[in-house]
Motif scaffolding. Structure first.
Motif, PDB file in Angstrom:
ATOM      1  N   MET A  24     -14.315 -16.872  17.160  1.00  0.00           N
ATOM      2  CA  MET A  24     -14.815 -17.353  18.463  1.00  0.00           C
ATOM      3  C   MET A  24     -15.465 -18.728  18.296  1.00  0.00           C
ATOM      4  O   MET A  24     -16.219 -18.956  17.359  1.00  0.00           O
ATOM      5  CB  MET A  24     -15.838 -16.366  19.024  1.00  0.00           C
ATOM      6  CG  MET A  24     -15.208 -15.054  19.422  1.00  0.00           C
ATOM      7  SD  MET A  24     -16.412 -13.878  20.031  1.00  0.00           S
ATOM      8  CE  MET A  24     -17.326 -13.514  18.566  1.00  0.00           C
ATOM      9  N   GLU A  74     -22.793 -17.829  23.236  1.00  0.00           N
ATOM     10  CA  GLU A  74     -23.650 -17.206  22.229  1.00  0.00           C
ATOM     11  C   GLU A  74     -25.021 -17.853  22.139  1.00  0.00           C
ATOM     12  O   GLU A  74     -25.779 -17.564  21.209  1.00  0.00           O
ATOM     13  CB  GLU A  74     -22.962 -17.255  20.857  1.00  0.00           C
ATOM     14  CG  GLU A  74     -21.691 -16.430  20.805  1.00  0.00           C
ATOM     15  CD  GLU A  74     -21.190 -16.182  19.383  1.00  0.00           C
ATOM     16  OE1 GLU A  74     -22.011 -15.797  18.536  1.00  0.00           O
ATOM     17  OE2 GLU A  74     -19.999 -16.371  19.143  1.00  0.00           O
ATOM     18  N   TYR A 121     -17.718  -7.526  21.328  1.00  0.00           N
ATOM     19  CA  TYR A 121     -16.889  -8.642  21.807  1.00  0.00           C
ATOM     20  C   TYR A 121     -15.427  -8.357  21.489  1.00  0.00           C
ATOM     21  O   TYR A 121     -15.101  -7.644  20.539  1.00  0.00           O
ATOM     22  CB  TYR A 121     -17.336  -9.994  21.226  1.00  0.00           C
ATOM     23  CG  TYR A 121     -17.426 -10.085  19.721  1.00  0.00           C
ATOM     24  CD1 TYR A 121     -16.296 -10.164  18.925  1.00  0.00           C
ATOM     25  CD2 TYR A 121     -18.666 -10.107  19.093  1.00  0.00           C
ATOM     26  CE1 TYR A 121     -16.382 -10.266  17.553  1.00  0.00           C
ATOM     27  CE2 TYR A 121     -18.774 -10.201  17.712  1.00  0.00           C
ATOM     28  CZ  TYR A 121     -17.617 -10.282  16.943  1.00  0.00           C
ATOM     29  OH  TYR A 121     -17.711 -10.368  15.574  1.00  0.00           O
ATOM     30  N   ALA A 129     -18.868  -6.660  16.846  1.00  0.00           N
ATOM     31  CA  ALA A 129     -19.081  -6.309  15.445  1.00  0.00           C
ATOM     32  C   ALA A 129     -20.462  -5.702  15.344  1.00  0.00           C
ATOM     33  O   ALA A 129     -21.342  -6.021  16.164  1.00  0.00           O
ATOM     34  CB  ALA A 129     -18.999  -7.543  14.560  1.00  0.00           C
ATOM     35  N   ARG A 158     -21.972 -11.647   6.940  1.00  0.00           N
ATOM     36  CA  ARG A 158     -22.342 -12.967   7.446  1.00  0.00           C
ATOM     37  C   ARG A 158     -23.330 -13.608   6.462  1.00  0.00           C
ATOM     38  O   ARG A 158     -24.262 -12.934   6.016  1.00  0.00           O
ATOM     39  CB  ARG A 158     -23.021 -12.853   8.807  1.00  0.00           C
ATOM     40  CG  ARG A 158     -22.190 -12.167   9.881  1.00  0.00           C
ATOM     41  CD  ARG A 158     -23.025 -11.940  11.132  1.00  0.00           C
ATOM     42  NE  ARG A 158     -22.303 -11.197  12.155  1.00  0.00           N
ATOM     43  CZ  ARG A 158     -22.253  -9.867  12.231  1.00  0.00           C
ATOM     44  NH1 ARG A 158     -22.887  -9.116  11.332  1.00  0.00           N
ATOM     45  NH2 ARG A 158     -21.597  -9.280  13.210  1.00  0.00           N
ATOM     46  N   ARG A 210     -23.477 -16.562  12.141  1.00  0.00           N
ATOM     47  CA  ARG A 210     -22.379 -16.145  13.026  1.00  0.00           C
ATOM     48  C   ARG A 210     -21.449 -17.299  13.367  1.00  0.00           C
ATOM     49  O   ARG A 210     -20.507 -17.111  14.141  1.00  0.00           O
ATOM     50  CB  ARG A 210     -22.956 -15.607  14.349  1.00  0.00           C
ATOM     51  CG  ARG A 210     -23.925 -14.467  14.219  1.00  0.00           C
ATOM     52  CD  ARG A 210     -24.442 -14.059  15.576  1.00  0.00           C
ATOM     53  NE  ARG A 210     -23.443 -13.352  16.315  1.00  0.00           N
ATOM     54  CZ  ARG A 210     -23.429 -12.030  16.513  1.00  0.00           C
ATOM     55  NH1 ARG A 210     -24.393 -11.295  16.031  1.00  0.00           N
ATOM     56  NH2 ARG A 210     -22.480 -11.457  17.196  1.00  0.00           N
TER      57      ARG A 210
HETATM   58  N1  GLY Z   1     -19.510 -14.545  15.187  1.00  0.00           N
HETATM   59  C1  GLY Z   1     -19.327 -13.165  15.412  1.00  0.00           C
HETATM   60  C2  GLY Z   1     -20.117 -12.285  14.565  1.00  0.00           C
HETATM   61  O1  GLY Z   1     -20.934 -12.735  13.773  1.00  0.00           O
HETATM   62  O2  GLY Z   1     -19.989 -11.088  14.689  1.00  0.00           O
END
Ligand code: GLY
Length: 404
Positions: free
Chosen positions: A56, A62, A268, A281, A324, A350
């Protein structure tokens, strides 16, 4: 791009730790500018967070309160994405499926509507290009959304890219420009002497580790960035893994259930060109735990089904876990450090896919020209320093006259 030699600066040898999208993007820029570049990865290139991501490119959707500085960086990255995608597709000879169908955030209950109204007010205060939708207007844009959708936000400028294709394209472009990827080659240590980088120590299958000389070492190892020996304590980036479980379903590519990226409560949804529907997620503080759990997948599927009931007939394609690389303030760590030649490109949390072009451009510009792009200045490592050491920030190796 200017070549390293064209401004009479000596050409630095570069070692990059981590072959994720940021490491590969920086490597591509530097190799194209004429630098010898080696990228080391403990596994296969781009198979960690870069692979797990959803792709994304959603600075507006966000946005979080208190992250205005990060928003500026994210918006800048988003602005350069279309040109970056076109350049990369030309250099790699493959599509990366940049899609500009836009993003929607939808609410299912009155509480959700209150929550997204708060987000919308923040977005408007920040002068972002977003539009309020009634439930009917949301379903006019996406006909398969649940009749329970009561309100929505449309963000026409938030887009997506296929992050797995991005990985492959970046590796191809990097190698075509003359760079070398060392897969399954963990870096045991960064060699630093007298406040200056001398190279990296790579693990081998044999008895002896190998010292690889470099004038510049870029730390782009994502969630693993703080665990590399040789880094002085105050230069260990405060980056930790934040676990995310995800899955994908298979839609009919000719008649997909969605065209926009959709954020629904708790989930999402990202539709790909080939009919894949990415669902993400979870956000879990469990270190490098990589278990898929029934509860995690159940939550994702239930939240998806509530917004998009038509998924019940779709087959499950894949389930996976990613980590992440999250810094203490959720913002990336970019650019120079107090050690000459040690450069950071980590902690993207993210936003790793979104920030790939600006990370590649700004970090390579710093290495080649010694210029810190004002866009990344707020994101250098020294923002975390409790007591700033009174040391002048050194110029990059190339500027100091280190010859390859
Ligand atoms: N950028 C999406 C996530 O961290 O789940």
């Amino acid at each position: 791009m200017q070549t390293a030699q064209s401004n009479n600066r000596p050409t630095p040898r570069i070692a990059i730790i981590g072959a994720g999208v940021c490491g590969l993007g920086i490597g591509w820029r530097l190799a194209a500018a004429g630098c010898p570049v080696d990228i080391f990865d403990q596994g296969e290139p781009g198979q960690a967070a870069s692979w797990a991501a959803a792709g994304m490119l959603a600075a507006r959707a966000e946005v979080e309160p208190g992250e205005e500085t990060l928003l500026e960086l994210n918006l800048k990255a988003q602005e350069i994405w279309p040109a970056f995608a076109a350049e990369l597709e030309a250099a790699s000879g493959m599509p990366i499926d940049y899609r500009d169908d836009g993003t929607m955030i939808v609410a299912l209950t009155r509480d959700d509507a209150e929550a997204i109204r708060f987000t919308f007010d923040l977005q408007k205060r920040l002068d972002l290009d977003v539009h309020w939708l009634s439930g009917i207007e949301a379903r006019q844009r996406e006909q398969f959304l649940s009749p329970n959708v009561t309100a929505g936000i449309h963000s026409p400028s938030d887009h997506q890219v296929d992050n797995r294709k991005l990985v492959t394209a970046l590796q191809r472009a990097f190698e075509a420009a003359g760079g070398t990827v060392h897969a399954h080659t963990a870096i045991r240590a960064i060699d630093i002497a007298q406040e200056k980088v001398r190279g990296v120590v790579a693990a081998t299958d044999g008895d002896a580790d190998i010292h690889h000389a470099a004038d510049v070492v870029v730390l782009a190892a994502g969630a693993w960035s703080r665990d590399i020996d040789g880094l002085p304590t105050d230069l260990r980036p405060p980056v930790r893994p934040v676990k995310g479980q995800m899955l994908s379903l298979r839609m009919d590519a000719e008649a997909p259930l969605l065209r926009h990226v959709v954020w629904a409560p708790g989930v999402y949804l990202v539709p790909r060109n080939d009919g894949t529907l990415i669902i993400g997620a979870t956000v879990e503080e469990k270190g490098f735990d990589s278990d898929l759990t029934a509860g995690g997948i159940l939550d994702l599927l239930r939240d998806t089904w509530e917004a998009l009931p038509g998924i019940t007939e779709l087959s499950v394609d894949e389930m996976w876990v990613g980590h992440r690389p999250t810094s203490r303030d959720d913002a990336p760590i970019l650019g120079p450090t107090t050690v000459d030649g040690l450069v950071m490109a980590t902690g993207h949390h993210r936003n790793g896919i979104l920030l790939t072009p600006i990370t590649a451009n700004a970090v390579s510009q710093y290495i080649l020209e010694g210029i810190v792009d004002p866009a990344i200045e707020p994101f250098t490592l020294d923002r975390f320093a409790k007591s700033r050491r009174k040391r002048a920030r050194p110029a990059p190796a190339g500027k100091l006259g280190v010859v390859s």
